[in-house]
Design a protein around this motif. Structure first.
Motif, PDB file in Angstrom:
ATOM      1  N   VAL A 437       7.689  10.104  -0.247  1.00 12.28           N
ATOM      2  CA  VAL A 437       7.831   8.902   0.572  1.00 12.28           C
ATOM      3  C   VAL A 437       8.574   7.870  -0.273  1.00 12.28           C
ATOM      4  O   VAL A 437       8.065   7.440  -1.323  1.00 12.28           O
ATOM      5  CB  VAL A 437       6.463   8.363   1.014  1.00 12.28           C
ATOM      6  CG1 VAL A 437       6.640   7.101   1.859  1.00 12.28           C
ATOM      7  CG2 VAL A 437       5.685   9.418   1.774  1.00 12.28           C
ATOM      8  N   GLU A 438       9.762   7.463   0.154  1.00 10.41           N
ATOM      9  CA  GLU A 438      10.597   6.523  -0.599  1.00 10.41           C
ATOM     10  C   GLU A 438      10.667   5.199   0.142  1.00 10.41           C
ATOM     11  O   GLU A 438      10.817   5.172   1.364  1.00 10.41           O
ATOM     12  CB  GLU A 438      12.029   7.078  -0.741  1.00 10.41           C
ATOM     13  CG  GLU A 438      12.108   8.447  -1.377  1.00 10.41           C
ATOM     14  CD  GLU A 438      13.550   8.956  -1.413  1.00 10.41           C
ATOM     15  OE1 GLU A 438      14.466   8.193  -1.032  1.00 10.41           O
ATOM     16  OE2 GLU A 438      13.764  10.117  -1.800  1.00 10.41           O
ATOM     17  N   ALA A 439      10.578   4.128  -0.625  1.00  9.82           N
ATOM     18  CA  ALA A 439      10.771   2.791  -0.061  1.00  9.82           C
ATOM     19  C   ALA A 439      11.926   2.128  -0.791  1.00  9.82           C
ATOM     20  O   ALA A 439      12.058   2.245  -2.009  1.00  9.82           O
ATOM     21  CB  ALA A 439       9.499   1.968  -0.183  1.00  9.82           C
ATOM     22  N   SER A 454       8.797  -2.422  -3.266  1.00 12.40           N
ATOM     23  CA  SER A 454       9.109  -1.086  -2.728  1.00 12.40           C
ATOM     24  C   SER A 454       8.043  -0.075  -3.139  1.00 12.40           C
ATOM     25  O   SER A 454       7.687   0.830  -2.363  1.00 12.40           O
ATOM     26  CB  SER A 454      10.492  -0.637  -3.193  1.00 12.40           C
ATOM     27  OG  SER A 454      10.528  -0.488  -4.606  1.00 12.40           O
ATOM     28  N   ALA A 458       5.850   1.984  -0.339  1.00 14.69           N
ATOM     29  CA  ALA A 458       5.840   3.442  -0.301  1.00 14.69           C
ATOM     30  C   ALA A 458       4.410   3.956  -0.380  1.00 14.69           C
ATOM     31  O   ALA A 458       4.030   4.913   0.331  1.00 14.69           O
ATOM     32  CB  ALA A 458       6.680   4.000  -1.448  1.00 14.69           C
ATOM     33  N   SER A 477       4.758   9.283  -3.569  1.00 17.33           N
ATOM     34  CA  SER A 477       5.448   8.051  -3.161  1.00 17.33           C
ATOM     35  C   SER A 477       6.217   7.493  -4.338  1.00 17.33           C
ATOM     36  O   SER A 477       5.867   7.720  -5.494  1.00 17.33           O
ATOM     37  CB  SER A 477       4.444   7.017  -2.628  1.00 17.33           C
ATOM     38  OG  SER A 477       3.591   6.577  -3.674  1.00 17.33           O
ATOM     39  N   GLY A 479       8.967   3.887  -5.256  1.00 16.74           N
ATOM     40  CA  GLY A 479       9.739   2.725  -4.868  1.00 16.74           C
ATOM     41  C   GLY A 479      11.022   2.673  -5.665  1.00 16.74           C
ATOM     42  O   GLY A 479      11.010   2.846  -6.887  1.00 16.74           O
ATOM     43  N   VAL A 501      12.440   3.048   4.798  1.00  8.16           N
ATOM     44  CA  VAL A 501      11.521   4.063   4.258  1.00  8.16           C
ATOM     45  C   VAL A 501      12.114   5.418   4.600  1.00  8.16           C
ATOM     46  O   VAL A 501      12.507   5.666   5.745  1.00  8.16           O
ATOM     47  CB  VAL A 501      10.112   3.919   4.843  1.00  8.16           C
ATOM     48  CG1 VAL A 501       9.230   5.085   4.392  1.00  8.16           C
ATOM     49  CG2 VAL A 501       9.479   2.603   4.413  1.00  8.16           C
TER      50      VAL A 501
END
Length: 548
Positions: A437-439, A454, A458, A477, A479, A501
């Motif tokens: 999961v990328e923010a 971020s 995430a 996750s 950021g 996201v």
């Protein structure tokens, strides 16, 4: 010596005795020229197609025969006796068609003039009667089923014929058989595409037995072969030729068989007025007493222009030019898309689809031309044919951005359905071992601030997915702050693209999954403890101008 039949010396002597005074009772109809009366018949040979229903034709044949019946006695003082020396005959004819497959006709022969020597030698003092009627002929032609050719068609034709001769002539003048005669027969012909017609006739002439000049005359087999060949078709000019005749079925044992046959050749003109003119001539074969030395003929047959028969003759005279192929339909499929603009001219479709039928590959009730995701069903909560989340390549693609409260990691409720769909995809695709999961953020504020924001966002999304039933080992996750922009940060719309996201599917590994890699935003920070975003109901909301 011209055609002759040598009569035994005993007969030559007997002609002068009273014993032959009764020879006049043996007289018969010597006319071998028996024409057919329809406009397309081949003079003395008939063609098979009856004239059309209720069509009529009428006209006349005029023919001149030289020496139709001459006897030559045998002996030292041979002498020719002209029984019928010259004959000029008019045949008045008419025909009518019924039901397109029956033709009825009649022929009334009239001898306009004939000459002879003194016939005292055969029992009658004086000369032959000059003007006299002949035997009235009634004819019927019936097409054979399956062999009825169209008026202007080609191919085989067949017909049965039946004729009856009534004794209206004068037997003493050699224009009658003195009794009713019958002529059943068969006709076959073939019309080529070029207009050439070949015809064949065969039949029987049933007539009373007679004995004249030492020869038996009575029932006879009849035959005929004819042809018509277009010469100048545009003008309706053709050539006509026939070979026709008969031969008695009975004869004396020592006699040569009589074959009164004639070959005729003529020209025919189908005029534009419904009139058919034929003129020609020919000669006998010299094989019979009744084969003339020379015959000349002419005819005129009229077909009223209002009948189908005339139309058939006109088509024969001037075949219609082949019609050019019809232009292709302007709109063959009737979809209002014409010409080159119709990419599917044989199948109807909307204008928007280039005239092709709409398709729906994913069966989500959104046609492909309007479906932004034609390979993925939209589902119950999708939009524009796309589901809220779908696996595509190494990404789980979401239909809309995940929205957070301004400058916070709190997920707004409007994004819950999207994250629920992401969780649903993960539950369906168990072959996906792990998702990162990328923010990401835009370029405003400092790197430290964006990295921290971020990272927390995430982690908040990952916690939402954990709470939705996804195993912890399948999620990581991270950021990335503002380090991975997808657009230049030079406008609000571009910065909105960078605030995002993403869900990246990690390559599969053999064996147990390794631990998640350190968060690049801040590797030393402890795990996020803010709880699951789905359960929060934050007070702050983002405005249209919110840049965070």
């Amino acid at each position: 010596m011209k055609r002759s039949v040598f009569i035994p010396l005993g007969l030559a002597v007997g002609l002068l005795t009273t014993g032959l005074a009764s020879a006049q009772d043996a007289r018969f109809d010597v006319q071998a020229f028996r024409p057919f009366g329809a406009a397309q018949d081949l003079v003395t040979v008939g063609q098979t197609r009856p004239i059309s229903h209720l069509s009529v034709s009428g006209g006349a044949y005029l023919n001149f025969a030289l020496d139709p019946l001459v006897l030559v006695t045998a002996g030292t003082n041979s002498k020719a006796l002209s029984i019928v020396g010259n004959r000029l005959q008019l045949d008045v004819m008419a025909s009518v068609g019924l039901l397109d497959w029956i033709e009825l006709g009649l022929d009334m022969p009239l001898v306009m003039f004939q000459s002879s020597d003194n016939l005292e030698a055969i029992g009658t003092e004086g000369f032959i009667q000059s003007f006299t009627p002949g035997d009235l002929r009634l004819t019927t032609k019936v097409a054979i089923p399956g062999l009825l050719r169209e008026p202007d068609g080609s191919g085989w034709g067949g017909a049965l014929t039946f004729g009856m001769g009534l004794p209206t002539g004068i037997q003493d003048a050699f224009t009658s058989d003195g009794a009713t005669t019958w002529t059943p027969g068969l006709m076959m012909d073939y019309r080529f595409e070029s207009g050439i017609l070949l015809a064949f006739n065969a039949g029987v002439w049933l007539r009373p037995p007679r004995e004249f000049a030492g020869v038996k005359w009575g029932n006879a087999a009849t035959f005929g072969i004819g042809a018509e060949v277009p010469i100048v078709r545009g003008w309706g000019v053709t050539a006509v030729s026939t070979l026709s005749g008969s031969t008695p079925l009975d004869k004396f044992p020592d006699d040569v068989r009589q074959i009164p046959a004639e070959f005729l050749l003529g020209l025919r003109w189908y005029s534009g007025l419904g009139l058919t003119f034929t003129v020609g001539g020919g000669a006998g074969c010299g094989c019979s007493l009744t084969a003339p030395t020379l015959r000349l003929f002419t005819s005129i047959i009229w077909v009223p222009a209002i009948t189908k028969e005339y139309e058939a003759i006109e088509r024969f005279k001037e075949p219609p030019e082949p019609l050019p192929p019809p232009p292709p339909p302007v709109d063959p499929d009737g979809d209002s898309v014409i010409g080159e603009g119709d990419r599917c001219p044989s199948a109807a479709g909307p204008v928007e689809n280039g005239g092709c039928p709409d398709t729906d590959k994913d069966s989500d009730a959104v046609v492909d031309r309007l479906d932004r995701c034609p390979e993925h069903p939209m589902g119950s909560r999708g939009r524009d044919g796309c589901p809220l989340a779908r696996v595509e390549g190494n990404k789980i693609v979401i239909l809309d951005q995940v929205h957070f409260a301004t400058d916070q990691d709190v997920i707004l409720p409007e994004s819950f359905p999207i994250l629920e769909e992401v969780a649903s995809e993960l539950l369906k695709h168990l072959e996906i071992q792990r998702v990162l999961v990328e923010a990401h953020t835009d370029a405003r504020a400092s790197d430290a601030y964006n990295n921290d924001l971020s990272r927390r966002r995430a982690a908040s999304v990952m916690n939402f997915l954990l709470d939705s039933g996804i195993a912890v080992e399948r999620l990581c996750s991270a950021g990335f702050g503002r380090s991975r922009p997808v657009a230049a940060n030079d406008s609000e719309s571009n910065m909105a693209l960078n605030r995002r996201v993403e869900f990246t599917i990690q390559p599969p590994v053999n064996g147990p999954l390794p631990a998640c890699p350190p968060d690049p935003a801040e590797q030393a920070l402890p795990p996020v403890k803010q709880g699951r975003g789905k359960r929060q109901s934050p007070e702050p909301t983002r405005s249209a101008s919110d840049a965070r």
